[in-house]
Scaffold this motif. Structure first.
Motif, PDB file in Angstrom:
ATOM      1  N   GLY A 280       2.100   8.404  -2.908  1.00  0.00           N
ATOM      2  CA  GLY A 280       1.927   7.505  -1.900  1.00  0.00           C
ATOM      3  C   GLY A 280       0.492   7.560  -1.405  1.00  0.00           C
TER       4      GLY A 280
ATOM      5  N   SER B 178       0.617  12.566  -5.833  1.00  0.00           N
ATOM      6  CA  SER B 178      -0.459  11.808  -5.950  1.00  0.00           C
ATOM      7  C   SER B 178      -1.692  12.256  -6.836  1.00  0.00           C
ATOM      8  CB  SER B 178      -1.088  11.468  -4.522  1.00  0.00           C
ATOM      9  OG  SER B 178       0.050  10.970  -3.758  1.00  0.00           O
TER      10      SER B 178
ATOM     11  N   LEU C 218      -4.292   5.261  -4.368  1.00  0.00           N
ATOM     12  CA  LEU C 218      -3.709   4.798  -5.768  1.00  0.00           C
ATOM     13  C   LEU C 218      -3.656   3.197  -5.906  1.00  0.00           C
ATOM     14  CD1 LEU C 218      -1.117   7.709  -5.880  1.00  0.00           C
ATOM     15  CD2 LEU C 218      -3.156   7.559  -7.315  1.00  0.00           C
ATOM     16  N   PHE C 219      -3.480   2.633  -4.958  1.00  0.00           N
ATOM     17  CA  PHE C 219      -3.186   1.213  -5.031  1.00  0.00           C
ATOM     18  C   PHE C 219      -4.490   0.511  -4.826  1.00  0.00           C
ATOM     19  CE2 PHE C 219       0.296   3.787  -3.141  1.00  0.00           C
ATOM     20  CZ  PHE C 219       1.308   3.244  -3.731  1.00  0.00           C
TER      21      PHE C 219
ATOM     22  N   ILE D 151       5.985   7.885  -7.639  1.00  0.00           N
ATOM     23  CA  ILE D 151       6.327   8.179  -6.219  1.00  0.00           C
ATOM     24  C   ILE D 151       4.961   8.647  -5.451  1.00  0.00           C
ATOM     25  CG2 ILE D 151       8.728   7.940  -6.363  1.00  0.00           C
ATOM     26  CD1 ILE D 151       8.565  11.186  -5.716  1.00  0.00           C
TER      27      ILE D 151
ATOM     28  N   GLN E  78       3.349   4.322   1.292  1.00  0.00           N
ATOM     29  CA  GLN E  78       2.022   4.811   1.424  1.00  0.00           C
ATOM     30  C   GLN E  78       1.903   5.902   2.566  1.00  0.00           C
ATOM     31  OE1 GLN E  78      -1.229   2.072   1.587  1.00  0.00           O
ATOM     32  NE2 GLN E  78      -0.380   0.800  -0.021  1.00  0.00           N
TER      33      GLN E  78
ATOM     34  N   SER F  15       7.065   4.596  -3.469  1.00  0.00           N
ATOM     35  CA  SER F  15       7.244   5.271  -1.979  1.00  0.00           C
ATOM     36  C   SER F  15       6.299   4.547  -1.173  1.00  0.00           C
ATOM     37  CB  SER F  15       6.828   6.681  -2.375  1.00  0.00           C
ATOM     38  OG  SER F  15       5.679   6.911  -2.396  1.00  0.00           O
TER      39      SER F  15
ATOM     40  N   TYR G 175      -0.689   0.637 -11.660  1.00  0.00           N
ATOM     41  CA  TYR G 175       0.459   1.642 -10.996  1.00  0.00           C
ATOM     42  C   TYR G 175       1.148   0.816  -9.971  1.00  0.00           C
ATOM     43  CZ  TYR G 175       1.821   5.638  -8.037  1.00  0.00           C
ATOM     44  OH  TYR G 175       2.874   6.524  -7.385  1.00  0.00           O
TER      45      TYR G 175
ATOM     46  N   GLY H 150       3.928   1.906  -7.262  1.00  0.00           N
ATOM     47  CA  GLY H 150       4.111   3.201  -6.516  1.00  0.00           C
ATOM     48  C   GLY H 150       5.644   2.587  -5.797  1.00  0.00           C
TER      49      GLY H 150
ATOM     50  N   VAL I 272      -0.769  11.563 -10.381  1.00  0.00           N
ATOM     51  CA  VAL I 272      -0.715  10.473 -10.665  1.00  0.00           C
ATOM     52  C   VAL I 272      -2.255   9.783 -10.873  1.00  0.00           C
ATOM     53  CG1 VAL I 272      -0.566   8.049  -9.939  1.00  0.00           C
ATOM     54  CG2 VAL I 272       1.204   9.378  -9.490  1.00  0.00           C
TER      55      VAL I 272
END
Length: 170
Positions: free
Chosen positions: A125, A101, A129-130, A123, A144, A142, A138, A140, A104
């Motif tokens: 989580g 993370s 990131l979201f 990946i 969260q 995987s 992005y 993902g 990323v």
């Protein structure tokens, strides 16, 4: 071309036929030498296999895929420069990875700084990131982290036969 009876398609006007279409570059930021190198090696094998399968089927609309990788050694300080090399300088149209993370987030930060956005699939989580409009690039792959942790704790509590139903997650 006029006359001559040629049956090959014309490429006049600057068009390209699928046979000589420029390849699409896919970038991958992976930990190849750091603490998660063993798992990233398996991911890299899978990426190479998928690209091989796409290319053996003719590519994407005649464009073969070319993989370019950068080693971040699971160090977020290396992800910005890796993003620059792959996307800003190498013109990758998509990016696979990084894995962790924090890595990323470092790549997303570089994309925001440069304004050069491409779809990033990783990946990592962490819920942050979201969130946010710049993170729309992005994707993902995987769960969260918070969702995963909540589900795990609920499962432990439900299946535990211990009288004390308090758990710690490290």
């Amino acid at each position: 071309a006029c006359g001559g009876g040629s049956s090959s398609p014309s490429t006049s006007g600057g068009g390209t036929s699928p046979a000589n279409a420029a390849p699409y570059t896919i970038g991958a930021i992976m930990d190849l030498t750091g603490p998660t190198a063993a798992s990233d090696a398996f991911q890299l094998q899978g990426i190479k296999l998928a690209i091989s399968q796409v290319n053996s089927s003719g590519g994407i609309n005649g464009h073969k895929l070319v993989l370019k990788t950068q080693d971040d050694a699971a160090n977020p300080a290396q992800d910005g420069p890796a993003y620059q090399k792959l996307v800003e300088q190498g013109h990758a149209i998509a990016l696979l990875g990084p894995t962790l993370s924090g890595d990323v987030q470092a790549a997303i930060t570089e994309a925001q700084r440069s304004g050069d956005f491409v779809p990033v699939m990783g990946i990592g989580g962490d819920p942050s990131l979201f969130q946010g409009s710049n993170n729309k690039w992005y994707f993902g792959a995987s769960q969260q982290v918070t969702l995963f942790a909540q589900q795990e704790v609920q499962e432990m509590v439900a299946k535990s036969n211990l009288p004390n139903k308090k758990f710690g997650v490290i």
